[in-house]
Motif scaffolding. Sequence first.
Motif, PDB file in Angstrom:
ATOM      1  N   ILE A 151      49.106  44.080  29.350  1.00 49.34           N
ATOM      2  CA  ILE A 151      49.283  42.832  28.599  1.00 49.34           C
ATOM      3  C   ILE A 151      48.946  41.629  29.476  1.00 49.34           C
ATOM      4  CG2 ILE A 151      50.958  41.354  27.424  1.00 49.34           C
ATOM      5  CD1 ILE A 151      52.441  44.034  26.684  1.00 49.34           C
ATOM      6  N   GLN A 152      49.525  41.603  30.666  1.00 49.03           N
ATOM      7  CA  GLN A 152      49.251  40.474  31.561  1.00 49.03           C
ATOM      8  C   GLN A 152      47.774  40.403  31.927  1.00 49.03           C
ATOM      9  OE1 GLN A 152      51.743  40.140  35.048  1.00 49.03           O
ATOM     10  NE2 GLN A 152      50.392  38.672  36.032  1.00 49.03           N
ATOM     11  N   GLY A 153      47.211  41.539  32.335  1.00 49.77           N
ATOM     12  CA  GLY A 153      45.813  41.555  32.750  1.00 49.77           C
ATOM     13  C   GLY A 153      44.850  41.341  31.602  1.00 49.77           C
ATOM     14  N   GLY A 154      45.184  41.901  30.427  1.00 53.80           N
ATOM     15  CA  GLY A 154      44.314  41.719  29.264  1.00 53.80           C
ATOM     16  C   GLY A 154      44.212  40.261  28.855  1.00 53.80           C
ATOM     17  N   LEU A 155      45.322  39.538  28.953  1.00 54.07           N
ATOM     18  CA  LEU A 155      45.294  38.114  28.658  1.00 54.07           C
ATOM     19  C   LEU A 155      44.555  37.325  29.737  1.00 54.07           C
ATOM     20  CD1 LEU A 155      48.961  37.794  27.390  1.00 54.07           C
ATOM     21  CD2 LEU A 155      46.958  37.047  26.087  1.00 54.07           C
ATOM     22  N   ALA A 156      44.539  37.867  30.952  1.00 56.61           N
ATOM     23  CA  ALA A 156      43.929  37.152  32.082  1.00 56.61           C
ATOM     24  C   ALA A 156      42.420  37.353  32.182  1.00 56.61           C
ATOM     25  CB  ALA A 156      44.582  37.616  33.390  1.00 56.61           C
ATOM     26  N   LEU A 157      41.884  38.379  31.529  1.00 54.85           N
ATOM     27  CA  LEU A 157      40.471  38.712  31.717  1.00 54.85           C
ATOM     28  C   LEU A 157      39.538  37.548  31.399  1.00 54.85           C
ATOM     29  CD1 LEU A 157      40.356  42.371  30.339  1.00 54.85           C
ATOM     30  CD2 LEU A 157      39.783  41.651  32.661  1.00 54.85           C
ATOM     31  N   LEU A 158      39.783  36.860  30.282  1.00 55.94           N
ATOM     32  CA  LEU A 158      38.865  35.795  29.858  1.00 55.94           C
ATOM     33  C   LEU A 158      39.537  34.436  29.699  1.00 55.94           C
ATOM     34  CD1 LEU A 158      36.770  37.692  27.131  1.00 55.94           C
ATOM     35  CD2 LEU A 158      36.181  37.305  29.526  1.00 55.94           C
ATOM     36  N   ASN A 159      40.836  34.366  29.953  1.00 51.33           N
ATOM     37  CA  ASN A 159      41.570  33.123  29.703  1.00 51.33           C
ATOM     38  C   ASN A 159      42.155  32.578  31.005  1.00 51.33           C
ATOM     39  OD1 ASN A 159      41.449  33.413  26.670  1.00 51.33           O
ATOM     40  ND2 ASN A 159      42.572  35.276  27.179  1.00 51.33           N
ATOM     41  N   SER A 160      41.732  31.397  31.394  1.00 51.13           N
ATOM     42  CA  SER A 160      42.209  30.783  32.634  1.00 51.13           C
ATOM     43  C   SER A 160      43.356  29.831  32.331  1.00 51.13           C
ATOM     44  CB  SER A 160      41.083  30.024  33.333  1.00 51.13           C
ATOM     45  OG  SER A 160      41.563  29.393  34.496  1.00 51.13           O
ATOM     46  N   PHE A 161      44.549  30.201  32.742  1.00 52.27           N
ATOM     47  CA  PHE A 161      45.723  29.362  32.526  1.00 52.27           C
ATOM     48  C   PHE A 161      45.849  28.293  33.610  1.00 52.27           C
ATOM     49  CE2 PHE A 161      46.274  33.060  30.020  1.00 52.27           C
ATOM     50  CZ  PHE A 161      47.044  32.684  28.937  1.00 52.27           C
ATOM     51  N   ASN A 162      45.412  28.621  34.828  1.00 55.22           N
ATOM     52  CA  ASN A 162      45.525  27.641  35.914  1.00 55.22           C
ATOM     53  C   ASN A 162      44.664  26.411  35.662  1.00 55.22           C
ATOM     54  OD1 ASN A 162      42.832  28.023  37.597  1.00 55.22           O
ATOM     55  ND2 ASN A 162      43.559  30.077  37.068  1.00 55.22           N
ATOM     56  N   ARG A 163      43.577  26.571  34.912  1.00 60.12           N
ATOM     57  CA  ARG A 163      42.693  25.425  34.652  1.00 60.12           C
ATOM     58  C   ARG A 163      43.352  24.381  33.742  1.00 60.12           C
ATOM     59  NH1 ARG A 163      37.436  25.611  36.297  1.00 60.12           N
ATOM     60  NH2 ARG A 163      36.613  27.623  37.003  1.00 60.12           N
ATOM     61  N   VAL A 164      44.401  24.783  33.020  1.00 63.10           N
ATOM     62  CA  VAL A 164      45.123  23.812  32.195  1.00 63.10           C
ATOM     63  C   VAL A 164      46.494  23.492  32.796  1.00 63.10           C
ATOM     64  CG1 VAL A 164      43.928  24.466  30.077  1.00 63.10           C
ATOM     65  CG2 VAL A 164      46.052  25.640  30.682  1.00 63.10           C
ATOM     66  N   GLY A 165      46.674  23.856  34.073  1.00 64.31           N
ATOM     67  CA  GLY A 165      47.910  23.506  34.762  1.00 64.31           C
ATOM     68  C   GLY A 165      49.066  24.435  34.506  1.00 64.31           C
ATOM     69  N   LEU A 166      48.791  25.655  34.009  1.00 65.99           N
ATOM     70  CA  LEU A 166      49.849  26.635  33.776  1.00 65.99           C
ATOM     71  C   LEU A 166      49.793  27.715  34.844  1.00 65.99           C
ATOM     72  CD1 LEU A 166      49.663  27.075  29.905  1.00 65.99           C
ATOM     73  CD2 LEU A 166      51.633  26.246  31.183  1.00 65.99           C
ATOM     74  N   ASP A 167      50.940  28.033  35.402  1.00 66.48           N
ATOM     75  CA  ASP A 167      51.002  29.077  36.412  1.00 66.48           C
ATOM     76  C   ASP A 167      50.874  30.450  35.753  1.00 66.48           C
ATOM     77  OD1 ASP A 167      51.967  29.323  39.462  1.00 66.48           O
ATOM     78  OD2 ASP A 167      52.656  31.042  38.306  1.00 66.48           O
ATOM     79  N   HIS A 168      50.284  31.390  36.483  1.00 68.71           N
ATOM     80  CA  HIS A 168      50.062  32.726  35.908  1.00 68.71           C
ATOM     81  C   HIS A 168      51.347  33.466  35.586  1.00 68.71           C
ATOM     82  CE1 HIS A 168      51.001  34.487  39.824  1.00 68.71           C
ATOM     83  NE2 HIS A 168      50.099  33.706  40.374  1.00 68.71           N
TER      84      HIS A 168
END
Length: 481
Positions: A151-168
């Motif tokens: 779940i964590q990795g699947g969401l991380a594959l194409l979506n960058s949360f750090n670019r909008v100021g959200l920590d992983h």
Amino acid sequence: MSAFHAESAVRPEPDKVLQDIADYVHNYKIDSPLAFETARLCLIDTIGCGLEALRFPACANLLGPVVEGTVVPNGTKVPGTNFQLDPIRGAFNIGTQIRWLDYNDCFLAAEWGHPSDNLGAILAVADHLARKGEPLTVHEVLEGMIKAHEIQGGLALLNSFNRVGLDHVVLVKVASTAVVSKLIGLDRAQTIDAISHAWADGQSLRTYRHAPNTGSRKSWAAGDACSRAVNLAYLVKRGEKGMPSVLTAKTWGFYDVLFKGKPFEFQMPFGSYIMENVLFKISYPAEFHAQTAVEAACILHKKLKELGKSSDDIKSIRIRTQEAAMRIINKKGPLDNFADRDHDINYMVAYPLIYGNLTSESYTDEAAKDPRIDELRAKITCVEDQRFSVEYHEPSKRSIGNALLVELKDGTVLDEVEIEYPVGHKRRRAEGTPLLFQKFERHIAPHFSQERQEKILNTVNDANFSKLPVDQFTNLFVKSS
């Protein structure tokens, strides 16, 4: 007079992402031997990383009950301690110690993160339930880890949360909430409700752990995410309703408020890909984008010795690296603490060029007093290699390349050392597995007698390890009186 349309009070259908995660958790059968074997390695490595962190007072001081002396009947046991806590506080303790040294596993994509952070929530809840008499075994823990990783990795594959100021770690909270919901007996609909709360709570994890000029990283953020996840799951068990359009609601939803209006993208359906391709930190306790750079620096240290030279003879150093490393671990100027140093590629290269190694102690205030470190950091230039950046994201490669070029004061230019895959990569798994067990043995040694160490090693290597009741597994790591 003005007229306004009334807002509809009809509850919408749950967002598809919420449903997909819940369906995966409740219905998907993990049948990959590679995933389960990798999860076994991940479990023991993660426990070992937590035990190693206990040797550092800054971490140990955060652990224990909120009120000193509190002992919870059937409570979660925290590895390496005598604490017995409620599962929410237990999740904070285990999650914090796991993540403290930045030495646990990693997955790198559009977003990076440490999927084994989720073990803080999974193990805390599973241990508590087992002590209440529920027949949970290590197999359920391994299955939970595989699904949380996915779940964590699947969401991380194409979506960058750090670019909008959200920590992983927001992804840790979401993945842990989903897996824990099933563990405590929530049905599909309740799991959707719990996951919705995890996304709604996203603003609380808008942290500054990797941002420049904001002070120390919050090294207990993963523990915080794990404890929130457990709390949310239990709130739903008590009847708390969810927010079905938490992601897609106009104006108020996660996408509009925190993700610049963009919906999540997915590269593949949830399965077991992430666990099968997870990266282990084996050789060095270094932020993963720098692992191959540290390995190259150790090679160059040896080369300098062969030439009768040392780091004092270096004029300049060029690091070719990936875009992600340029963005998150390329720092200049003073580094105030352990957490700053283990997230600076220049520090992590300078130290082994001087000493020939990099350990957890390399980041302490005492180690950082050596003036040669900052002198050498000032001689380092990082540049992006486009090929490294592309192959970093390529599913069949997932490389983490770095290359070091050293020029000496006498004009000599040493052969560039380029390494694309660290020892903990899937492509070097055969080489890395024996070293992973050596790492685990080093981490348990300071805490337990030789007899207990042998019992632990025999247990985790037993063919029936996955059938072991969870509480019997965690009892192996309880601190001796």
